[in-house]
Write a protein that holds these residues in place. Structure first.
Motif, PDB file in Angstrom:
ATOM      1  N   VAL A  58       1.004  -1.196   0.410  1.00  0.00           N
ATOM      2  CA  VAL A  58       0.085   0.006  -0.339  1.00  0.00           C
ATOM      3  C   VAL A  58       0.645   1.520  -0.117  1.00  0.00           C
ATOM      4  O   VAL A  58       0.622   2.609  -0.372  1.00  0.00           O
ATOM      5  N   ARG A  59       1.989   1.096   0.700  1.00  0.00           N
ATOM      6  CA  ARG A  59       2.648   2.086   0.973  1.00  0.00           C
ATOM      7  C   ARG A  59       3.707   2.583  -0.596  1.00  0.00           C
ATOM      8  O   ARG A  59       4.031   4.074  -0.608  1.00  0.00           O
ATOM      9  N   LEU A  60       4.162   1.466  -0.990  1.00  0.00           N
ATOM     10  CA  LEU A  60       4.866   1.334  -2.401  1.00  0.00           C
ATOM     11  C   LEU A  60       3.447   2.258  -3.971  1.00  0.00           C
ATOM     12  O   LEU A  60       4.285   2.715  -3.876  1.00  0.00           O
ATOM     13  N   ARG A  61       2.374   1.307  -3.677  1.00  0.00           N
ATOM     14  CA  ARG A  61       1.388   2.869  -4.614  1.00  0.00           C
ATOM     15  C   ARG A  61       1.785   3.703  -4.126  1.00  0.00           C
ATOM     16  O   ARG A  61       1.668   4.666  -5.769  1.00  0.00           O
ATOM     17  N   LYS A  62       1.479   4.193  -3.195  1.00  0.00           N
ATOM     18  CA  LYS A  62       1.207   5.332  -2.966  1.00  0.00           C
ATOM     19  C   LYS A  62       2.235   6.439  -2.844  1.00  0.00           C
ATOM     20  O   LYS A  62       2.629   7.625  -3.752  1.00  0.00           O
ATOM     21  N   ALA A  63       3.386   5.613  -2.984  1.00  0.00           N
ATOM     22  CA  ALA A  63       4.938   6.468  -3.429  1.00  0.00           C
ATOM     23  C   ALA A  63       5.075   6.284  -4.529  1.00  0.00           C
ATOM     24  O   ALA A  63       5.619   7.336  -5.230  1.00  0.00           O
ATOM     25  N   LEU A  64       4.943   5.196  -5.497  1.00  0.00           N
ATOM     26  CA  LEU A  64       4.902   5.056  -7.372  1.00  0.00           C
ATOM     27  C   LEU A  64       3.817   5.940  -7.452  1.00  0.00           C
ATOM     28  O   LEU A  64       3.833   6.829  -9.288  1.00  0.00           O
ATOM     29  N   LYS A  65       3.051   6.567  -6.533  1.00  0.00           N
ATOM     30  CA  LYS A  65       1.771   7.695  -7.212  1.00  0.00           C
ATOM     31  C   LYS A  65       2.072   8.800  -7.917  1.00  0.00           C
ATOM     32  O   LYS A  65       2.143  10.166  -8.401  1.00  0.00           O
TER      33      LYS A  65
END
Length: 115
Positions: A58-65
């Motif tokens: 979840v944190r990875l997806r947010k960061a990649l946005k």
């Protein structure tokens, strides 16, 4: 960079922030992290806890946005480093790189090399 100095070679470092590339593709990263997680021993998985991987993804997806798709910021740094008569020691491409590397950018290169 320092190792090449004794040979008369000047090296410039390009320190990019986060950009949308094949390396930062969400699907590929998730697939790789899940694959690694599945190969871990059960004891290691238990140490991290059951929700660790889910929360991490979840944190990875947010960061990649927040990744920039404007790769010209990086290629402009590359062009300057290759064509400038006096290229800089370090180039920071992207606002996030500037934010992370600003404290180092105020120090002399010799001191940042030591750090």
């Amino acid at each position: 960079r320092l190792e090449m100095r004794s040979f008369g070679v000047k090296v410039s470092m390009i320190e990019p922030g986060y950009f949308k590339t094949v390396i930062t593709n969400v699907e590929n990263l998730e697939k790789n992290f899940r694959s690694i997680w599945e190969r871990l021993p059960e004891e290691t998985k238990a140490s991290y806890g059951e929700n660790y991987l889910k929360e991490f993804l979840v944190r990875l997806r947010k960061a990649l946005k927040r990744c920039s798709s404007n790769l010209t910021l990086v290629t402009d740094c590359m062009e300057h480093a290759l064509t400038s008569r006096f290229p800089r020691t370090r180039y920071s491409a992207g606002w996030d790189a500037k934010l992370l590397y600003i404290p180092l950018s105020y120090l002399p290169s010799a001191l940042t090399d030591i750090i």
